[in-house]
Design a protein around this motif. Structure first.
Motif, PDB file in Angstrom:
ATOM      1  N   VAL A 128       3.977  31.182 -10.606  1.00 18.46           N
ATOM      2  CA  VAL A 128       4.694  31.797  -9.489  1.00 18.46           C
ATOM      3  C   VAL A 128       3.890  32.939  -8.887  1.00 18.46           C
ATOM      4  O   VAL A 128       3.802  33.085  -7.659  1.00 18.46           O
ATOM      5  N   ARG A 129       3.293  33.760  -9.743  1.00 20.49           N
ATOM      6  CA  ARG A 129       2.503  34.914  -9.285  1.00 20.49           C
ATOM      7  C   ARG A 129       1.102  34.820  -9.889  1.00 20.49           C
ATOM      8  O   ARG A 129       0.808  35.424 -10.924  1.00 20.49           O
ATOM      9  N   PRO A 130       0.222  34.033  -9.299  1.00 19.41           N
ATOM     10  CA  PRO A 130      -1.081  33.753  -9.902  1.00 19.41           C
ATOM     11  C   PRO A 130      -2.021  34.952  -9.987  1.00 19.41           C
ATOM     12  O   PRO A 130      -2.983  34.914 -10.750  1.00 19.41           O
ATOM     13  N   VAL A 131      -1.753  36.000  -9.230  1.00 16.60           N
ATOM     14  CA  VAL A 131      -2.656  37.147  -9.247  1.00 16.60           C
ATOM     15  C   VAL A 131      -2.255  38.186 -10.301  1.00 16.60           C
ATOM     16  O   VAL A 131      -2.942  39.191 -10.473  1.00 16.60           O
ATOM     17  N   VAL A 132      -1.160  37.955 -11.026  1.00 14.60           N
ATOM     18  CA  VAL A 132      -0.720  38.890 -12.057  1.00 14.60           C
ATOM     19  C   VAL A 132      -1.683  38.820 -13.235  1.00 14.60           C
ATOM     20  O   VAL A 132      -2.040  37.736 -13.716  1.00 14.60           O
ATOM     21  N   VAL A 133      -2.108  39.967 -13.730  1.00 15.78           N
ATOM     22  CA  VAL A 133      -3.102  40.030 -14.802  1.00 15.78           C
ATOM     23  C   VAL A 133      -2.440  40.174 -16.166  1.00 15.78           C
ATOM     24  O   VAL A 133      -2.914  39.615 -17.158  1.00 15.78           O
ATOM     25  N   GLY A 134      -1.337  40.919 -16.243  1.00 13.59           N
ATOM     26  CA  GLY A 134      -0.737  41.253 -17.534  1.00 13.59           C
ATOM     27  C   GLY A 134      -0.337  40.048 -18.347  1.00 13.59           C
ATOM     28  O   GLY A 134      -0.667  39.947 -19.545  1.00 13.59           O
ATOM     29  N   ALA A 135       0.373  39.088 -17.741  1.00 11.94           N
ATOM     30  CA  ALA A 135       0.833  37.905 -18.471  1.00 11.94           C
ATOM     31  C   ALA A 135      -0.336  37.062 -18.947  1.00 11.94           C
ATOM     32  O   ALA A 135      -0.349  36.556 -20.083  1.00 11.94           O
ATOM     33  N   ARG A 136      -1.349  36.917 -18.117  1.00 10.32           N
ATOM     34  CA  ARG A 136      -2.521  36.122 -18.485  1.00 10.32           C
ATOM     35  C   ARG A 136      -3.291  36.776 -19.634  1.00 10.32           C
ATOM     36  O   ARG A 136      -3.769  36.100 -20.550  1.00 10.32           O
ATOM     37  N   LEU A 137      -3.407  38.091 -19.592  1.00 10.12           N
ATOM     38  CA  LEU A 137      -4.108  38.805 -20.661  1.00 10.12           C
ATOM     39  C   LEU A 137      -3.344  38.711 -21.977  1.00 10.12           C
ATOM     40  O   LEU A 137      -3.941  38.538 -23.053  1.00 10.12           O
TER      41      LEU A 137
END
Length: 215
Positions: A128-137
């Protein structure tokens, strides 16, 4: 009087020429700004689309890893074979909980399965929010931990499965798979499924790392 009229006419023409040049310069300068902005927006949109595609692939791979880890846990946890012949005082039986390595295998893959299920909402956030860094990290860190857990459990179980199939003449350990055929097949299949889950987790780490590359 004629001279003054001529000079007035010349001044008016020069003023008109200057006004025309100023308007042309203003138009060129105003038209160049949207081009730069459009280029920046296009690059940002393209990067967001690539990240969203990687997040969708991440979600699909997580679903496959859940299936593999659950299969490894279920198959190994239900492995129990009793031979049809027995003596008055002893019954020939093989169960996964007779060996600590298999018990560790079941616990480790159960933990990995639970984690992968809980990680699905974070994977959806990345879609949904591909530019979010926190969840990916966060996924990158815990995926790395799960790789160590599942690979160590699968390696320990694989060593026991190897001994069950081939034995060890030096230590006088005999092969049991000729008698406990079903037991060996089920344990071998669960070990393969666990290695598949570990391999998928490695791919997930690579995908998360690529998603964080520009940050």
């Amino acid at each position: 009087m004629a001279k003054s009229g001529d000079s007035t006419t010349i001044n008016i023409k020069e003023a008109n020429i200057m006004d025309t040049k100023a308007k042309a310069a203003a138009k060129s300068s105003s038209s160049s700004v949207p081009i730069v902005a459009t280029t920046k927006v296009t690059k940002h949109t393209k990067g967001a689309r690539m990240k969203r595609g990687a997040a969708i692939l991440d979600f699909i791979l997580r679903s496959i890893a859940i299936t593999a880890a659950l299969a490894a846990t279920t198959v190994m946890g239900t492995t129990d074979q009793t031979l049809p012949f027995f003596t008055q005082f002893f019954q020939f039986k093989a169960s996964y909980d007779d060996l600590p390595a298999f018990t560790f295998f079941v616990v480790a893959n159960a933990i990995a399965s639970a984690y992968l299920v809980l990680s699905l909402p974070f994977s959806i956030v990345n879609i949904v929010r591909p530019v979010v860094v926190g969840a990916r990290l966060l996924l990158l860190i815990f995926d790395t931990v799960m790789i160590g857990l599942t690979s160590s459990a699968a390696g320990a179980a694989a060593a026991i499965v190897y001994l069950a199939h081939n034995g060890n003449s030096t230590a006088n350990w005999i092969s049991i798979c000729q008698q406990f055929d079903d037991f060996c097949k089920r344990t071998s299949g669960s070990v393969v499924a666990s290695f598949i889950a570990a391999a998928i987790l490695m791919l997930l780490v690579v995908i998360s790392a690529l998603g964080l590359r520009k940050h």
